[in-house]
Write an enzyme that holds these catalytic residues in place. Structure first.
Site, PDB file in Angstrom:
ATOM      1  N   HIS A  70      25.380   6.764  23.412  1.00 59.62           N
ATOM      2  CA  HIS A  70      25.136   7.807  24.415  1.00 59.62           C
ATOM      3  C   HIS A  70      24.490   9.024  23.741  1.00 59.62           C
ATOM      4  O   HIS A  70      23.465   9.537  24.205  1.00 59.62           O
ATOM      5  CB  HIS A  70      26.471   8.183  25.065  1.00 59.62           C
ATOM      6  N   GLU A  71      25.090   9.475  22.638  1.00 58.36           N
ATOM      7  CA  GLU A  71      24.557  10.649  21.925  1.00 58.36           C
ATOM      8  C   GLU A  71      23.230  10.319  21.252  1.00 58.36           C
ATOM      9  O   GLU A  71      22.358  11.195  21.127  1.00 58.36           O
ATOM     10  CB  GLU A  71      25.575  11.143  20.893  1.00 58.36           C
ATOM     11  N   ASP A 167      26.616  16.817  30.412  1.00 58.51           N
ATOM     12  CA  ASP A 167      25.199  16.503  30.631  1.00 58.51           C
ATOM     13  C   ASP A 167      24.741  16.928  32.021  1.00 58.51           C
ATOM     14  O   ASP A 167      23.595  17.365  32.208  1.00 58.51           O
ATOM     15  CB  ASP A 167      24.961  15.006  30.441  1.00 58.51           C
TER      16      ASP A 167
END
Length: 419
Positions: A70-71, A167
């Site tokens: 994800h990062e 986010d």
């Protein structure tokens, strides 16, 4: 975030692990072990006790692998837009990619923010398809895939909540920035929604603990507290930026310099400095004039480098630092630009020049701190400021050089400079 260990690199980006990550790995392993025990029993699948613990640990590690991806999604898109990624850190609440600076455009920022949830939803779909594919032949592996599908789905949805530091908050900031033309306005809106979400999470967590007597409320409350801290930090950053944007160097400058006649010999200068030692600050600069003409700066260290016998034969004008070599700044310059210039100044101080190009004062980091704190209504002890001045840095929480670096590419800043 505190100290973290660097354990390697992914795509050239340092990968770090915060000590709190070990705590969440242990707690999550216990949680997943209990869940798998019940699920396996319901499905009449026989697995040894040690095997159930291993399934719990495997799920945790794969979950954090998903968080890492994800990062990495954020990071790779940031790199594509020319923004360097300092590190990816795994910690108690998941992971964070630390970017060197913000993207130059709202659309680029939007793409970077959306990349993480897009990766999570892609992983959720992949685990869903894999679970259906192997369920008949590998029911236990399919069960793990189903867990990971749900976890990635939750990760993606949770991160899309519209408040900083999530986010979704970054997406809101980018959208407001794009349509309003103001990055600052985007941060204000996203931080405000972040505060609302954080306070709601804390209140809901307390309600779950006090009314429903469930421990999950503690986790929700912790998440809310983390969000509250992050959103408050963004609002504090805006307040600091306001001060750096509104103030000018002439409003902040000190006058820590003395004037020397260019024709004085060094022996006379030595005696003069010895006589004025009590009233002269230890860091006062000595500016050299010949009549009304400013020539440069004399540094007392010059006396130590020359034999005493030469002092009578050498004049100040022969041993000065030319004015072109002295780090300087105009008195009409915004304070944020002074903060950036101080980061490059060898002695962390600048000579302030008037519109006519003549010295009118000096400015250093403590001058900036005093002015900003006054604007914010904060009082710092003089003894503490003196210590900071000797160290040449900034107090904790007032890293004005870093704050100024976030303003360098801002449309709000540029429009202010032009006006």
């Amino acid at each position: 975030m505190g100290k973290a260990w660097t354990i390697g690199a992914v795509c050239g980006i340092p990968l770090r692990v915060h000590p709190s990550w070990l705590l969440i790995v242990g707690l999550a392993t216990v949680l997943f072990q209990g869940q798998y025990g019940r699920l396996l029993q319901d499905r009449q699948l026989a697995v040894a006790a040690l095997g159930i613990w291993l399934l719990g640990l495997l799920t945790v590690l794969l979950l954090f692998g998903s968080v890492l991806l994800h990062e990495l999604g954020h990071s790779l898109v940031a790199l594509r837009h020319g923004v360097k990624v300092r590190s990816i850190t795994l910690f108690l609440f998941g992971g964070v990619a630390t970017l060197e600076k913000e993207c130059r455009s709202a659309l680029a920022a939007l793409q970077v923010a959306a990349a993480g949830p897009a990766v999570s939803f892609t992983l959720a779909l992949s685990f869903f398809l894999l679970a259906n594919l192997i369920e008949a032949t590998q029911p236990i592996a399919a069960l793990v895939c189903q867990r990971l599908m749900i976890l990635n789905l939750v990760l993606g949805v949770f991160n899309l909540m519209p408040g900083l530091p999530l986010d979704g908050g970054l997406i809101v900031k980018a959208l407001v920035w794009h349509f309003s033309g103001s990055r600052r306005r985007g941060i204000q809106v996203a931080a405000a929604t972040g505060l609302v979400l954080a306070i709601t999470a804390i209140a809901s967590g307390l309600w779950l603990v006090l009314v429903w007597r469930t421990s999950s409320g503690l986790w929700l409350g912790l998440l809310g507290w983390f969000g509250l801290e992050a959103a408050s930090a963004q609002l504090q950053l805006l307040r600091l930026q306001d001060q750096l944007l509104q103030l000018r160097v002439q409003q902040v400058q000190g006058r820590r310099y003395r004037v020397l006649d260019a024709q004085l010999d060094l022996r006379t200068v030595s005696r003069q400095l010895a006589g004025e030692a009590a009233e002269m600050g230890p860091q006062d600069w000595l500016l050299v004039y010949e009549g009304h003409r400013w020539l440069g700066r004399f540094q007392p260290e010059t006396l130590k480098a020359l034999p005493v016998q030469c002092w009578s034969r050498e004049s100040v004008s022969q041993r000065l630092q030319p004015r072109e070599e002295i780090p300087s700044i105009r008195d009409s310059t915004p304070l944020w630009q002074a903060a950036l210039a101080l980061e490059q100044a060898p002695e962390a101080r600048l000579l302030v020049l008037s519109g006519a190009g003549l010295p009118s004062g000096t400015i250093d980091r403590v001058d900036l701190v005093k002015a900003v704190c006054k604007g914010l209504g904060i009082r710092l002890p003089e003894a503490f400021l003196g210590q900071i001045q000797r160290l040449g840095g900034y107090p904790p929480g007032l890293q004005l050089g870093l704050v100024a670096s976030t303003m360098a590419d801002s449309e709000d800043t540029n429009s202010s400079v032009k006006s």
